[in-house]
Design a protein around this motif. Structure first.
Motif, PDB file in Angstrom:
ATOM      1  N   GLY A   1       3.863  11.187  -1.881  1.00 12.83           N
ATOM      2  CA  GLY A   1       2.724  12.314  -2.029  1.00 12.83           C
ATOM      3  C   GLY A   1       2.239  12.098  -3.469  1.00 12.83           C
ATOM      4  O   GLY A   1       1.803  12.886  -4.242  1.00 12.83           O
ATOM      5  N   VAL A   2       2.333  10.689  -4.003  1.00 10.03           N
ATOM      6  CA  VAL A   2       1.781  10.442  -5.366  1.00 10.03           C
ATOM      7  C   VAL A   2       0.173  10.152  -5.348  1.00 10.03           C
ATOM      8  O   VAL A   2      -0.371  10.068  -4.231  1.00 10.03           O
ATOM      9  CB  VAL A   2       2.178   9.107  -5.877  1.00 10.03           C
ATOM     10  CG1 VAL A   2       3.899   9.295  -5.847  1.00 10.03           C
ATOM     11  CG2 VAL A   2       1.867   7.788  -4.985  1.00 10.03           C
ATOM     12  N   GLU A   3      -0.340  10.000  -6.379  1.00  8.30           N
ATOM     13  CA  GLU A   3      -1.939  10.041  -6.421  1.00  8.30           C
ATOM     14  C   GLU A   3      -2.311   8.414  -6.178  1.00  8.30           C
ATOM     15  O   GLU A   3      -1.481   7.449  -6.851  1.00  8.30           O
ATOM     16  CB  GLU A   3      -2.263  10.271  -7.948  1.00  8.30           C
ATOM     17  CG  GLU A   3      -2.265  11.907  -8.202  1.00  8.30           C
ATOM     18  CD  GLU A   3      -3.372  12.511  -7.402  1.00  8.30           C
ATOM     19  OE1 GLU A   3      -4.307  11.940  -6.968  1.00  8.30           O
ATOM     20  OE2 GLU A   3      -2.929  13.830  -7.206  1.00  8.30           O
ATOM     21  N   LEU A   4      -2.920   8.346  -5.027  1.00  2.00           N
ATOM     22  CA  LEU A   4      -3.193   7.032  -4.822  1.00  2.00           C
ATOM     23  C   LEU A   4      -4.016   6.096  -5.553  1.00  2.00           C
ATOM     24  O   LEU A   4      -4.203   4.894  -5.770  1.00  2.00           O
ATOM     25  CB  LEU A   4      -3.911   6.983  -3.531  1.00  2.00           C
ATOM     26  CG  LEU A   4      -4.350   5.644  -2.729  1.00  2.00           C
ATOM     27  CD1 LEU A   4      -2.729   4.873  -2.346  1.00  2.00           C
ATOM     28  CD2 LEU A   4      -4.797   5.876  -1.140  1.00  2.00           C
ATOM     29  N   GLU A   5      -5.125   6.870  -6.522  1.00  2.00           N
ATOM     30  CA  GLU A   5      -6.086   6.097  -6.959  1.00  2.00           C
ATOM     31  C   GLU A   5      -5.597   5.853  -8.505  1.00  2.00           C
ATOM     32  O   GLU A   5      -6.625   5.383  -9.357  1.00  2.00           O
ATOM     33  CB  GLU A   5      -7.388   6.799  -7.048  1.00  2.00           C
ATOM     34  CG  GLU A   5      -8.048   6.673  -5.676  1.00  2.00           C
ATOM     35  CD  GLU A   5      -8.129   5.358  -4.857  1.00  2.00           C
ATOM     36  OE1 GLU A   5      -8.084   4.344  -5.551  1.00  2.00           O
ATOM     37  OE2 GLU A   5      -7.833   5.422  -3.693  1.00  2.00           O
ATOM     38  N   VAL A   6      -4.581   6.573  -8.857  1.00  2.17           N
ATOM     39  CA  VAL A   6      -4.257   6.369 -10.379  1.00  2.17           C
ATOM     40  C   VAL A   6      -3.417   5.254 -10.418  1.00  2.17           C
ATOM     41  O   VAL A   6      -2.472   4.953  -9.900  1.00  2.17           O
ATOM     42  CB  VAL A   6      -3.482   7.879 -10.701  1.00  2.17           C
ATOM     43  CG1 VAL A   6      -2.968   7.326 -12.245  1.00  2.17           C
ATOM     44  CG2 VAL A   6      -4.049   8.918 -10.695  1.00  2.17           C
TER      45      VAL A   6
END
Length: 667
Positions: A165-170
């Motif tokens: 569930g991490v931020e994909l675009e960071v």
């Protein structure tokens, strides 16, 4: 990340006395094949499941020997089968494992480390460690990927760290402001030499801030890779190198990987190609997506076809691969880069005798020339026929015949023996056959080269080439037609023996050479040539065999050259056979030698009678006319061709030989 505080129970280390003990033996994993049918069935099962919350329809492909808690197909390689239906995507995640993705069906896109990789069937791409990624199926077909990672190794070390569930675009942030920038923490002495061996002392602040090397995802399009492989194939038979490319990630440097753990190679294997047997401590997993063939692993044969996944090279197991009638395309994932970096990689192209069939010389294959031990020089050593196609030597078929001999129990091969029609070959062709045989046998069994000729100069040239090519021993026929005196034979063999350190055997065949050799001559040659170790005796003269063994002892190697005398001469003390019939029934001929060697004369006598008609049939016409016809009928050679003045079998002889093959159970 994990909580900063953990509760540990009481623990106490112990001493384990290892005085006088050796490390435990390795637990070697068996080769396994996951068939196309099994993969297809699992894909169908996964596709039928309700969509999971994270979108990951996946199964691990686990070896039965995998350790609890670190499931892999090899000890350090996890393979997962991942499925996405049209329109589906996975939840973004990251972990500290590195991955190689391989699309085996459909297509789609992967968002990884801030870039999008649009992929199609048979494309390959890598994921660096701890970068966010997610997969999408934006096609109308089901998407199926094989994903290879080093997760089992990290799990075994108890340091596998996944995050979901991490931020994909960071993008992943790399700390660039080093603590050593604080003047109070920076050692005034820096890194400096210590001692005279080249070692250095490094301060702590430098230790914990190694140089940052950017690792990026790389996409290898199958369409582009295949075009380059096809260029290798177009080189034809003049190119003898492997037809493969490694998909190289420059960040891996000298370890030659697509990730720090794995290399990934794409191979095109032409039809009827047999690899050189070898072994290495790195494990290899092959996925075959075109063609079919087999692998020999530690003496066991495994058949595979397009769509199969195989643990094809468990660590330190001798193995090689062969293709059948079609081109083979395969992806290989192997954990060699990790072993290179750990300095643990062992790689052996010509394995030692302990791991290979008996009856071979282990020392020569390590580049050591030694004459003290010739115990390996025995058994059934078949004189391989020379296959022709359109009157040219068919070297590819010849290599397959060498492999067929080995796979079917032959103890060795003889190149350019009488059965090979050497008088109808050029010197260059004879030399090339030695090269092909040494390459095809690849240390599995001894390769003997018949290097004799009517001409002394040709014999020298043939012998020196075979020596350099790696033949294990030389067989030199008495010079034919010219009928030299006995003293000439002494000088001739003494001269040839002085030109090589390999074991040398006399080929005694008066019926063809028109010259015989007496015991006094053999004794005189032995006094001049310490590497003369025996004789191929193709004469109906049992007394001469007895006289030689009585004079020279049991270390004198006598090979039987007349099929019908195989059992009687072995019983007297011959060490092996060089019989043309070994081209037809290598296992039975080898069994006969082994039965006599272990003293089972009842079994040997039974095999003698079982082989008797086949042995006689070799001489229904001039050798190898009957042999070549029978090999063609058995499908061992594609064409029954000879060079003049030799001729193929007549129709009448063909019918007679068909009956022999039928009664022998070879049709």
């Amino acid at each position: 990340m994990h909580d900063l505080r953990r509760e540990f129970g009481p623990a106490q280390a112990s001493f384990v006395d290892q005085t006088g003990q050796r490390p435990r033996d390795n637990h070697y994993w068996a080769p396994v094949i996951v068939s196309r049918e099994q993969i297809d069935a699992e894909v169908e099962r996964l596709a039928a499941l309700p969509k999971p919350a994270d979108g990951r329809r996946q199964s691990l492909i686990v070896h039965p020997s995998a350790r609890a808690g670190s499931p892999g197909l090899a000890p350090g390689i996890q393979v997962s089968l991942q499925v996405l239906l049209p329109g589906e995507s996975t939840e973004p995640m990251r972990h500290n494992a590195t991955e190689v993705n391989f699309c085996i069906r459909g297509g789609g896109s992967t968002r990884v480390a801030g870039r999008t990789i649009a992929f199609r069937q048979y494309d390959v791409w890598n994921h660096p460690a701890f970068v966010a990624f997610a997969h999408t199926n934006d096609t109308d077909d089901i998407q199926v990927r094989l994903v290879y990672s080093n997760t089992p190794l990290l799990q075994h070390m108890e340091v596998y760290v996944p995050e979901f569930g991490v931020e994909l675009e960071v993008p992943t942030q790399t700390l660039t402001a080093h603590a050593s920038d604080d003047p109070k923490r920076r050692s005034p002495f820096g890194t400096f030499p210590i001692g005279e061996d080249g070692g250095l002392l490094m301060p702590y602040e430098t230790l914990i801030n190694p140089q940052v090397v950017e690792s990026r995802p790389l996409h290898f399009s199958w369409q582009q890779v295949k075009a380059e492989l096809d260029k290798l194939e177009a080189l034809g038979s003049d190119y003898v190198g492997r037809r493969l490319y490694m998909m190289y990630n420059p960040v891996t440097g000298r370890t030659n990987g697509i990730t720090p753990n794995f290399f990934a190679t794409m191979t095109i294997r032409p039809p009827k190609i047999v690899d050189r047997p070898h072994r290495h401590v790195s494990a290899a997993i092959n996925y075959y997506f075109s063609g079919s063939g087999y692998s020999m692993v530690a003496g066991n044969r495994y058949e595979w076809k397009a769509g199969d996944l195989m643990l094809s090279a468990p660590g330190w197991a001798v193995h090689n691969h062969a293709s059948y009638d079609d081109y083979v395309y395969e992806l290989t994932i192997q954990d060699q880069p990790l072993n290179i970096y750990m300095q643990s990689l062992l790689w052996q192209e010509r394995p030692i005798a302990r791991t290979l069939p008996r009856l071979r010389n282990p020392l020569h294959r390590q580049g050591i020339r030694i004459m003290r031990d010739i115990s390996w020089l025995k058994g059934s050593i078949t004189p391989i026929v020379t296959p022709f196609r359109n009157q040219t030597v068919d070297y590819e078929t010849y290599a397959r015949l060498v492999d067929w001999q080995i796979v079917n129990g032959g103890h060795g091969v003889l190149v350019n023996g009488t059965t090979a029609e050497p008088s109808l070959l050029t010197v260059a062709e004879r030399n090339r056959l030695v090269d092909v045989a040494v390459e095809a046998a690849a240390g599995r069994v001894p390769v003997l080269a018949a290097t004799g000729s009517q001409s002394h100069a040709e014999t020298v040239e043939l012998t020196q080439h075979a020596d350099k090519a790696g033949a294990d021993a030389m067989l030199v026929v008495t010079p034919y037609y010219i009928r030299p005196p006995q003293r000439g034979l002494v000088e001739y063999y003494a001269d040839i023996a002085a030109r090589t350190e390999r074991p040398l055997l006399i080929y005694h065949i008066p019926g063809r050479a028109a010259v015989s050799m007496d015991l006094a001559t053999v004794k005189a040659i032995r006094e001049r040539a310490p590497n003369l170790v025996g004789m191929k005796h193709a004469v109906n003269d049992m007394a001469f065999v007895t006289h030689m063994l009585d004079a020279f002892g049991t270390e004198w190697r006598v090979f039987v050259g007349l099929e019908e005398l195989s059992y009687p001469m072995l019983a007297v003390g011959a060490c092996g056979l060089m019989n043309a019939v070994g081209n037809l029934a290598p296992r039975k001929v080898a069994d006969l030698v082994e039965a006599v060697e272990r003293g089972d004369y009842a079994a040997a006598r039974a095999l003698h009678f079982a082989l008797f008609e086949l042995n006689q049939s070799v001489f229904y016409d001039t050798n190898p006319i009957p042999i070549k016809y029978m090999m063609k009928r058995m499908g061992l050679i594609p064409a029954n061709e000879h060079r003049l003045p030799m001729m193929p079998a007549t129709r009448e002889l063909e019918a007679r030989l068909d009956g022999v093959l039928d009664r022998a159970g070879l049709l």
